[in-house]
Scaffold this motif. Structure first.
Motif, PDB file in Angstrom:
ATOM      1  N   LEU A  61       0.831  -1.209   0.000  1.00 58.50           N
ATOM      2  CA  LEU A  61       0.000   0.000   0.000  1.00 58.50           C
ATOM      3  C   LEU A  61       0.861   1.253   0.000  1.00 58.50           C
ATOM      4  CD1 LEU A  61      -2.977  -0.874   2.367  1.00 58.50           C
ATOM      5  CD2 LEU A  61      -2.949  -0.636  -0.125  1.00 58.50           C
ATOM      6  N   LEU A  62       1.962   1.221   0.751  1.00 55.89           N
ATOM      7  CA  LEU A  62       2.853   2.371   0.811  1.00 55.89           C
ATOM      8  C   LEU A  62       3.486   2.657  -0.554  1.00 55.89           C
ATOM      9  CD1 LEU A  62       4.641   2.725   4.076  1.00 55.89           C
ATOM     10  CD2 LEU A  62       5.575   3.851   2.066  1.00 55.89           C
ATOM     11  N   LYS A  63       3.969   1.587  -1.194  1.00 57.86           N
ATOM     12  CA  LYS A  63       4.567   1.748  -2.521  1.00 57.86           C
ATOM     13  C   LYS A  63       3.531   2.256  -3.514  1.00 57.86           C
ATOM     14  CE  LYS A  63       7.823  -2.058  -1.740  1.00 57.86           C
ATOM     15  NZ  LYS A  63       7.942  -3.523  -1.870  1.00 57.86           N
ATOM     16  N   LEU A  64       2.294   1.716  -3.383  1.00 57.63           N
ATOM     17  CA  LEU A  64       1.245   2.154  -4.307  1.00 57.63           C
ATOM     18  C   LEU A  64       0.876   3.616  -4.051  1.00 57.63           C
ATOM     19  CD1 LEU A  64      -1.155  -0.919  -4.621  1.00 57.63           C
ATOM     20  CD2 LEU A  64       0.562  -0.102  -6.232  1.00 57.63           C
ATOM     21  N   ALA A  65       0.831   4.024  -2.768  1.00 56.52           N
ATOM     22  CA  ALA A  65       0.500   5.417  -2.473  1.00 56.52           C
ATOM     23  C   ALA A  65       1.525   6.343  -3.118  1.00 56.52           C
ATOM     24  CB  ALA A  65       0.462   5.635  -0.960  1.00 56.52           C
ATOM     25  N   PHE A  66       2.806   5.976  -3.010  1.00 53.62           N
ATOM     26  CA  PHE A  66       3.882   6.780  -3.607  1.00 53.62           C
ATOM     27  C   PHE A  66       3.725   6.873  -5.129  1.00 53.62           C
ATOM     28  CE2 PHE A  66       8.447   6.535  -5.202  1.00 53.62           C
ATOM     29  CZ  PHE A  66       8.673   7.892  -5.100  1.00 53.62           C
ATOM     30  N   PRO A  98       5.444  13.949  -3.974  1.00 50.86           N
ATOM     31  CA  PRO A  98       5.565  12.541  -3.557  1.00 50.86           C
ATOM     32  C   PRO A  98       7.012  12.147  -3.286  1.00 50.86           C
ATOM     33  CG  PRO A  98       4.115  12.724  -5.447  1.00 50.86           C
ATOM     34  CD  PRO A  98       4.746  14.066  -5.260  1.00 50.86           C
ATOM     35  N   PHE A  99       7.954  12.692  -4.082  1.00 56.23           N
ATOM     36  CA  PHE A  99       9.372  12.373  -3.871  1.00 56.23           C
ATOM     37  C   PHE A  99       9.847  12.936  -2.534  1.00 56.23           C
ATOM     38  CE2 PHE A  99       8.905  12.141  -8.461  1.00 56.23           C
ATOM     39  CZ  PHE A  99       9.579  10.963  -8.744  1.00 56.23           C
ATOM     40  N   ALA A 100       9.462  14.180  -2.242  1.00 57.10           N
ATOM     41  CA  ALA A 100       9.859  14.801  -0.983  1.00 57.10           C
ATOM     42  C   ALA A 100       9.307  13.981   0.185  1.00 57.10           C
ATOM     43  CB  ALA A 100       9.353  16.238  -0.932  1.00 57.10           C
ATOM     44  N   ALA A 101       8.047  13.529   0.055  1.00 58.43           N
ATOM     45  CA  ALA A 101       7.428  12.776   1.144  1.00 58.43           C
ATOM     46  C   ALA A 101       8.167  11.468   1.387  1.00 58.43           C
ATOM     47  CB  ALA A 101       5.959  12.509   0.800  1.00 58.43           C
ATOM     48  N   ILE A 102       8.500  10.732   0.324  1.00 59.37           N
ATOM     49  CA  ILE A 102       9.135   9.427   0.529  1.00 59.37           C
ATOM     50  C   ILE A 102      10.550   9.591   1.074  1.00 59.37           C
ATOM     51  CG2 ILE A 102      10.122   9.037  -1.774  1.00 59.37           C
ATOM     52  CD1 ILE A 102       8.263   6.335   0.052  1.00 59.37           C
ATOM     53  N   VAL A 103      11.252  10.635   0.639  1.00 57.62           N
ATOM     54  CA  VAL A 103      12.614  10.874   1.140  1.00 57.62           C
ATOM     55  C   VAL A 103      12.563  11.209   2.627  1.00 57.62           C
ATOM     56  CG1 VAL A 103      14.579  12.468   1.042  1.00 57.62           C
ATOM     57  CG2 VAL A 103      13.651  11.509  -1.070  1.00 57.62           C
ATOM     58  N   LEU A 104      11.564  12.015   2.994  1.00 57.14           N
ATOM     59  CA  LEU A 104      11.406  12.370   4.412  1.00 57.14           C
ATOM     60  C   LEU A 104      11.124  11.118   5.248  1.00 57.14           C
ATOM     61  CD1 LEU A 104      11.205  14.895   6.290  1.00 57.14           C
ATOM     62  CD2 LEU A 104       8.724  14.717   6.015  1.00 57.14           C
ATOM     63  N   TYR A 192      13.008   3.027  -6.189  1.00 61.65           N
ATOM     64  CA  TYR A 192      11.798   3.425  -6.908  1.00 61.65           C
ATOM     65  C   TYR A 192      11.935   4.888  -7.352  1.00 61.65           C
ATOM     66  CZ  TYR A 192       9.063  -0.724  -5.652  1.00 61.65           C
ATOM     67  OH  TYR A 192       8.581  -2.005  -5.519  1.00 61.65           O
ATOM     68  N   GLY A 193      12.239   5.749  -6.363  1.00 58.72           N
ATOM     69  CA  GLY A 193      12.370   7.176  -6.676  1.00 58.72           C
ATOM     70  C   GLY A 193      13.428   7.423  -7.746  1.00 58.72           C
ATOM     71  N   GLY A 194      14.589   6.769  -7.570  1.00 50.89           N
ATOM     72  CA  GLY A 194      15.700   6.980  -8.500  1.00 50.89           C
ATOM     73  C   GLY A 194      15.371   6.544  -9.914  1.00 50.89           C
TER      74      GLY A 194
END
Lengths: 213, 185
Positions: A61-66, A98-104, A192-194
């Protein structure tokens, strides 16, 4: 050729505009791209075996939210960018959210863990598979989205190509999340982000060549 | 300025509903404004009036073929301006001129001046037409150049009426592509 003649030729027997609105074309392409990405993942990799365990579901779910967050914002941008002058109405800031959120979240999760775990949390077991799979799965969805945008008339080809790449990378990561068994926030942020950023850069580089009209 | 926007937008909306007279009026009005715009821009980088006319025609073709991308909820002027500017930058890039010289102007500058001096572009449309398949060429010549009706054109070309329409549609697209290719070389 005289311009008057051209205008006269173009105006004789014109038909009402009945083409699909640009927005709908983009969303149909998005749906097709998602189906294609899921299909490639199912055939090539398969869904993770432990999908029904609680831990796996939470991280899925977390990966999908991102990834859905990325695709959602980027698709709205693409419907604007596909029209002449649409680039005036987009800013890159909300696409970066979304990138800022996942990095945080990744930083918090690293901060809470002992440093001896960091290497394992960032690299996971399958970083190479992730690094290769997301860009490869993204190729066909990217082609589908570019084909849809070519029916419209983007006037900023670099930015439009970048957003098309961002969507393709996001859709691909969305599908890959169903296979991936690396469950840690730093892993998702880096790999994922990269890879999605890589897809975005590739889209920006290809945009002017693929979208010119 | 406002009257231009209101008047041109009304023409655009009518043309989207298939009104040929409005479409023609729209393209005529826009082409004289585009002419003034491109002549001004190209004169600054030392380019000829014929080249400006090439650009006018490219922009007119783009406005015609991309009219489905215009959103009726939005004003028309910024849409036309974005197309005009895109085609200008594309032209300058193609011709290796410096496009850093093109200032980012107000969106309504394009509506500011008219230029009705008739100029010829460098495209030889008759020669390009010869490269189209026979049915497309015949349909376009009959309807668009000789002003025949669809029924008469179908008779002359020996194809069905819907065939004439399809051939005109595809033929004009192919012609636009040939013109675009011509300018790229």
């Amino acid at each position: 050729m005289r311009t008057d003649d051209l205008v006269a030729a173009l105006s004789a027997n014109i038909e009402p505009v009945n083409g699909r609105p640009v927005g709908r074309t983009v969303y149909i392409a998005l749906a097709a791209a998602t189906v294609v990405a899921l299909g490639i993942m199912l055939v090539g990799l398969g869904v993770r075996a432990d999908l029904m365990t609680a831990r796996a579901l939470i991280f899925l779910l977390l990966k999908l939210a991102f990834t859905v967050g990325i695709v959602g914002v980027a698709s709205v941008y693409l419907t604007r960018l596909a029209r002449p002058g649409g680039e005036r109405r987009t800013s890159s800031i909300s696409a970066a959210m979304p990138f800022a959120a996942i990095v945080l979240l990744a930083a918090i999760s690293l901060g809470l863990a002992p440093s001896s775990h960091w290497n394992k949390m960032v690299m996971g077991d399958e970083w190479l598979e992730c690094l290769l799979s997301i860009p490869i799965i993204a190729i066909v969805p990217f082609a589908v989205i570019i084909a849809a945008v070519r029916r419209a008339a983007p006037t900023n080809l670099v930015r439009t190509g970048a957003v098309a790449g961002l969507i393709a990378g996001g859709v691909s990561a969305m599908a890959y999340a169903l296979h991936c068994t690396d469950d840690s926030l730093p892993f998702v942020a880096v790999w994922y982000g990269g890879t999605i950023v890589l897809c975005t850069l590739a889209g920006a580089a290809l945009g002017p060549r693929l979208l010119r009209w | 300025m406002m009257t231009h926007e209101v008047e041109l937008k009304a023409l655009m909306l009518a043309s989207r509903d298939g009104d040929a007279a409005s479409h023609r009026a729209l393209l005529n009005q826009l082409s004289s404004r585009l002419r003034a715009y491109y002549k001004g821009k190209l004169a600054r980088v030392g380019r000829s009036a014929e080249e400006a006319e090439d650009l006018v025609q490219e922009a007119v073709l783009a406005i015609h073929f991309k009219r489905h991308t215009y959103d009726p909820a939005e004003p028309l002027t910024p849409w036309v301006h974005a197309i005009a500017r895109y085609k200008l930058i594309d032209f300058l890039r193609r011709n290796r001129a410096s496009f850093a010289d093109v200032p980012i102007e107000e969106a309504d500058e394009i509506m500011a001046y008219d230029d009705n001096v008739d100029a010829e572009s460098t495209y030889d449309v008759k020669r390009l037409m010869e490269r189209l398949p026979k049915n497309m060429r015949c349909s376009i010549e009959a309807v668009k150049l000789d002003g025949l009706s669809i029924v008469e054109a179908a008779e002359r070309c020996g194809i069905s009426e819907s065939g004439v329409k399809v051939n005109i549609h595809r033929g004009l697209k192919a012609l636009a592509a040939l013109i675009a290719k011509e300018t790229r070389t």
